[in-house]
Design a protein around this motif. Sequence first.
Motif, PDB file in Angstrom:
ATOM      1  N   VAL A  89      55.237 -12.280 -40.406  1.00  0.00           N
ATOM      2  CA  VAL A  89      54.825 -11.495 -39.234  1.00  0.00           C
ATOM      3  C   VAL A  89      54.457 -12.419 -38.080  1.00  0.00           C
ATOM      4  O   VAL A  89      54.811 -12.175 -36.927  1.00  0.00           O
ATOM      5  CB  VAL A  89      53.656 -10.568 -39.607  1.00  0.00           C
ATOM      6  CG1 VAL A  89      53.106  -9.867 -38.369  1.00  0.00           C
ATOM      7  CG2 VAL A  89      54.113  -9.526 -40.627  1.00  0.00           C
ATOM      8  N   MET A  90      53.767 -13.509 -38.402  1.00  0.00           N
ATOM      9  CA  MET A  90      53.388 -14.471 -37.371  1.00  0.00           C
ATOM     10  C   MET A  90      54.631 -15.059 -36.694  1.00  0.00           C
ATOM     11  O   MET A  90      54.703 -15.152 -35.462  1.00  0.00           O
ATOM     12  CB  MET A  90      52.536 -15.578 -37.997  1.00  0.00           C
ATOM     13  CG  MET A  90      51.898 -16.527 -37.014  1.00  0.00           C
ATOM     14  SD  MET A  90      50.863 -17.762 -37.852  1.00  0.00           S
ATOM     15  CE  MET A  90      49.513 -16.744 -38.418  1.00  0.00           C
ATOM     16  N   LEU A 127      55.499  -1.960 -32.955  1.00  0.00           N
ATOM     17  CA  LEU A 127      55.015  -1.454 -34.235  1.00  0.00           C
ATOM     18  C   LEU A 127      55.412  -2.425 -35.336  1.00  0.00           C
ATOM     19  O   LEU A 127      56.526  -2.956 -35.331  1.00  0.00           O
ATOM     20  CB  LEU A 127      55.636  -0.076 -34.512  1.00  0.00           C
ATOM     21  CG  LEU A 127      55.357   0.572 -35.872  1.00  0.00           C
ATOM     22  CD1 LEU A 127      53.878   0.935 -36.003  1.00  0.00           C
ATOM     23  CD2 LEU A 127      56.227   1.818 -36.054  1.00  0.00           C
ATOM     24  N   VAL A 128      54.499  -2.658 -36.282  1.00  0.00           N
ATOM     25  CA  VAL A 128      54.799  -3.433 -37.488  1.00  0.00           C
ATOM     26  C   VAL A 128      54.698  -2.498 -38.689  1.00  0.00           C
ATOM     27  O   VAL A 128      53.682  -1.821 -38.874  1.00  0.00           O
ATOM     28  CB  VAL A 128      53.818  -4.618 -37.673  1.00  0.00           C
ATOM     29  CG1 VAL A 128      54.026  -5.278 -39.044  1.00  0.00           C
ATOM     30  CG2 VAL A 128      54.004  -5.650 -36.565  1.00  0.00           C
ATOM     31  N   LEU A 129      55.770  -2.451 -39.483  1.00  0.00           N
ATOM     32  CA  LEU A 129      55.782  -1.681 -40.723  1.00  0.00           C
ATOM     33  C   LEU A 129      55.978  -2.647 -41.884  1.00  0.00           C
ATOM     34  O   LEU A 129      56.842  -3.523 -41.828  1.00  0.00           O
ATOM     35  CB  LEU A 129      56.913  -0.649 -40.728  1.00  0.00           C
ATOM     36  CG  LEU A 129      56.842   0.460 -39.677  1.00  0.00           C
ATOM     37  CD1 LEU A 129      58.068   1.371 -39.807  1.00  0.00           C
ATOM     38  CD2 LEU A 129      55.564   1.279 -39.830  1.00  0.00           C
ATOM     39  N   ALA A 152      48.586  -7.301 -46.238  1.00  0.00           N
ATOM     40  CA  ALA A 152      48.326  -8.472 -45.392  1.00  0.00           C
ATOM     41  C   ALA A 152      49.299  -8.560 -44.226  1.00  0.00           C
ATOM     42  O   ALA A 152      48.911  -8.938 -43.111  1.00  0.00           O
ATOM     43  CB  ALA A 152      48.404  -9.745 -46.230  1.00  0.00           C
ATOM     44  N   ALA A 153      50.568  -8.213 -44.450  1.00  0.00           N
ATOM     45  CA  ALA A 153      51.544  -8.245 -43.360  1.00  0.00           C
ATOM     46  C   ALA A 153      51.146  -7.273 -42.262  1.00  0.00           C
ATOM     47  O   ALA A 153      51.224  -7.587 -41.066  1.00  0.00           O
ATOM     48  CB  ALA A 153      52.937  -7.906 -43.896  1.00  0.00           C
ATOM     49  N   ALA A 154      50.695  -6.073 -42.652  1.00  0.00           N
ATOM     50  CA  ALA A 154      50.236  -5.101 -41.661  1.00  0.00           C
ATOM     51  C   ALA A 154      48.944  -5.571 -40.994  1.00  0.00           C
ATOM     52  O   ALA A 154      48.745  -5.384 -39.786  1.00  0.00           O
ATOM     53  CB  ALA A 154      50.024  -3.740 -42.330  1.00  0.00           C
ATOM     54  N   MET A 155      48.076  -6.205 -41.762  1.00  0.00           N
ATOM     55  CA  MET A 155      46.830  -6.712 -41.194  1.00  0.00           C
ATOM     56  C   MET A 155      47.108  -7.791 -40.152  1.00  0.00           C
ATOM     57  O   MET A 155      46.443  -7.854 -39.107  1.00  0.00           O
ATOM     58  CB  MET A 155      45.926  -7.256 -42.302  1.00  0.00           C
ATOM     59  CG  MET A 155      44.550  -7.671 -41.812  1.00  0.00           C
ATOM     60  SD  MET A 155      43.447  -8.144 -43.174  1.00  0.00           S
ATOM     61  CE  MET A 155      43.128  -6.538 -43.908  1.00  0.00           C
ATOM     62  N   SER A 185      49.966  -1.196 -36.766  1.00  0.00           N
ATOM     63  CA  SER A 185      50.571  -1.678 -38.008  1.00  0.00           C
ATOM     64  C   SER A 185      50.269  -0.736 -39.169  1.00  0.00           C
ATOM     65  O   SER A 185      49.152  -0.238 -39.301  1.00  0.00           O
ATOM     66  CB  SER A 185      50.057  -3.082 -38.334  1.00  0.00           C
ATOM     67  OG  SER A 185      50.395  -3.991 -37.298  1.00  0.00           O
ATOM     68  N   ILE A 186      51.280  -0.542 -40.005  1.00  0.00           N
ATOM     69  CA  ILE A 186      51.172   0.397 -41.114  1.00  0.00           C
ATOM     70  C   ILE A 186      51.799  -0.228 -42.360  1.00  0.00           C
ATOM     71  O   ILE A 186      52.918  -0.747 -42.304  1.00  0.00           O
ATOM     72  CB  ILE A 186      51.879   1.729 -40.789  1.00  0.00           C
ATOM     73  CG1 ILE A 186      51.220   2.387 -39.557  1.00  0.00           C
ATOM     74  CG2 ILE A 186      51.837   2.679 -41.980  1.00  0.00           C
ATOM     75  CD1 ILE A 186      51.972   3.589 -39.022  1.00  0.00           C
TER      76      ILE A 186
END
Length: 252
Positions: A72-73, A87-89, A109-112, A121-122
């Motif tokens: 994600v980073m 949006l991050v899923l 953690a990826a959503a966090m 993020s979800i």
Amino acid sequence: MRILLSNDDGIHAKGLEILEEIARTLSDDVWVVAPELDQSGASHSLTLRDPLRIRELAPKRFAVNGTPTDCVMIGVNHILKDHRPDLVLSGVNYGANLAEDVIYSGTVAAAMEGALLDIPSIAMSLVVNYKEQGKAHWETPLEHAPKLLKTLLEQKLPKDVLININFPCVSQEQVKGVKVAFQGLRNMKDNLLMRTDPRGKPYYWIGGVSTDGTPEEGSDLDASLSKFITVTPLSFHLTHKESETILKKIFN
């Protein structure tokens, strides 16, 4: 809407394929940045002692030799730096992320990480019946997730909150509805298994979750067992306010 997808089961996971189908009901600008290999249980770990490498598998699809947080980073700050995602899923995880699972979960953690980067993020997970050879009802998130996500995205959630969704281990027709539930807590038994290898030397295996008791009413565990889709808002602020107040009276 630009959507960034990731997971902890890896770039070739069935759940990521399902997540792509779900995401494309919301937008055609869908990007995937996921771990090269399975990173289940990686939690919010970062890769600090090895170089990270990005492998482009197809347009808008990248594999990273790191953790979900790394992905994600890199997705937000490098691959999509000129046009950040809206949006991050994360998911759809093969297996539940209920109760204390969220502490260990790379999916959560990826959503966090997305929420830490000020992006809605979800995380989504599918409860799996391991007693039935790991049967997964993938049709359940495919059927129910699009409408649920659209409803959630209409809301104005605080920037420091991510949403954790778990789909029950039932077919799409058996789902009883959606319940907003608090994060539960299992009465955990020892799940560290000791075995002996062919040379007579012991080795250890962290086994499946084993619990005693009935889940607390209103918890994500209770709602999931009752065949509801669970929606739990999580925050990365870990300060226990009641204890903070008590300790301030002592030390301040």
